[in-house]
Design a protein around this motif. Structure first.
Motif: not given
Length: 50
Positions: A9-11, A13-19
């Motif tokens: 929660s709070g993350q 899809a773009d953040d997940r892709d960058e990670e």
């Protein structure tokens, strides 16, 4: 209960892709380091047999 593979929660899809991109790059760098260390180990093992 969290769903495996789902973004926390709070993350976004773009953040997940960058990670994921960051972790893949890190994994590739570590694989290169491991190969270098394997070669160095073999070299020094051979040198110590002389």
């Amino acid at each position: 209960m969290a769903v495996p593979g789902a973004a926390p929660s709070g993350q976004s899809a773009d953040d997940r892709d960058e990670e994921l991109k960051r972790l893949r790059k890190l994994t590739a760098e570590q694989a290169k380091t491991i190969e270098i260390l394997k070669k160095a180990t073999a070299f020094f093992a051979k040198e110590s047999d002389r």
